[in-house]
Design a protein around this motif. Structure first.
Motif: not given
Length: 217
Positions: A210-214
Motif C-alpha cells: 500500500s506504500r505504492g511504487q518505490s
C-alpha cells in the motif's frame, strides 16, 4: 479439468451454494474461489463436496465425469486443528478417489478492497522455443504458518517483461484485514499440460504494497 461443487444439506436434501473455478490438467488442484457461510455453533450444518472432471462448457453436471464426493459438517472443519479438515473422496465403488482438504477462517469485518497491478522485469526464460508465459499466484498466510491461495493472474504469452492486468481484490481475501500478515507471490511459466515451471517467488504484506511504487516495490 477439475471442479468442485459444494452443497449444504438441509432436511435430508441438499442445495448448491457454490462451484469452484475449473483447473486444467492436474490431479492436485488448489482452488482459488472461496465461499462465505454463516456458522451457527448450536446447529449441525452438513456439507457435501462433489468433484467433477469437466469435459465441456455445459453447466449441467451430468455432462461431466464424477470423480468422487465427501461429507462433513461445518463445525467439524471449524473445530479441526488449524480449521483444516482432510476427507477421503468416495462414491465410486471399488475405486480410491483421493482426498479433499477443506480450510475455514473466521472473516474479519474489513470491507475495503484494493486495486493492484504487477509487472515483471527480466524474468527467467523457461521455454526452449520462445520466452516464458508467466503468471502470478498469490497466497495469504494462515495462523498455523501454512498458506492459502487467494488469487491468480492471467497468463501473458511469450515475454520476460510481463505487465499483468490490474485487478481488484477484497483486503480480507488478501490478508483478512491484517495489514502485516505475510503475502507470498509465486511466479510460474504456464504450460499447456499443467506442469507449470516455477520461476521464483517473493513475500510482502498489504502494508508494504500500500506504500505504492518505490525502489522496494
Amino acid at each position: 479439468m477439475n471442479q468442485t461443487d459444494s452443497k449444504k444439506e438441509q432436511g435430508g436434501k441438499g442445495f448448491q451454494f457454490g462451484r469452484t473455478e475449473v483447473i486444467d490438467n492436474t490431479l492436485n488442484p488448489d482452488f482459488v474461489r472461496k465461499f462465505i457461510l454463516d456458522y451457527f455453533f448450536e446447529e449441525r450444518q452438513n456439507l457435501r463436496f462433489d468433484l467433477y472432471d469437466v469435459d465441456s462448457k455445459s453447466a449441467n453436471l451430468s455432462k461431466h465425469d464424477f470423480l468422487g464426493q465427501a461429507y462433513c459438517t461445518l463445525g467439524e472443519v471449524v473445530g479441526s486443528l488449524g480449521s483444516r479438515s482432510e476427507k477421503p473422496l468416495g462414491g465410486i465403488q471399488g475405486k480410491k478417489c483421493g482426498t479433499i482438504i477443506v480450510k475455514a477462517e473466521e472473516l474479519n469485518n474489513c470491507r475495503e478492497s484494493v486495486m493492484m497491478q504487477f509487472c515483471g522485469n527480466k524474468l527467467d526464460k523457461k521455454d526452449f522455443f520462445g520466452k516464458s508465459d508467466p503468471f502470478l499466484v498469490f497466497y495469504r498466510s494462515n495462523e498455523d504458518g501454512t498458506f492459502t491461495i487467494c488469487h491468480k493472474t492471467e497468463v501473458i504469452k511469450n515475454t520476460l517483461n510481463p505487465v499483468w492486468q490490474a485487478f481488484k481484490i477484497p483486503v480480507r481475501a488478501l490478508c483478512n484485514g491484517d495489514h502485516d500478515r505475510t503475502i507470498k507471490v509465486e511466479v510460474y511459466d504456464w504450460d499447456r499440460d499443467g506442469s507449470h515451471d516455477f520461476i521464483g517467488e517473493f513475500s510482502t504484506s498489504y502494508r508494504e504494497l500500500s506504500r505504492g511504487q518505490s525502489q522496494f516495490n
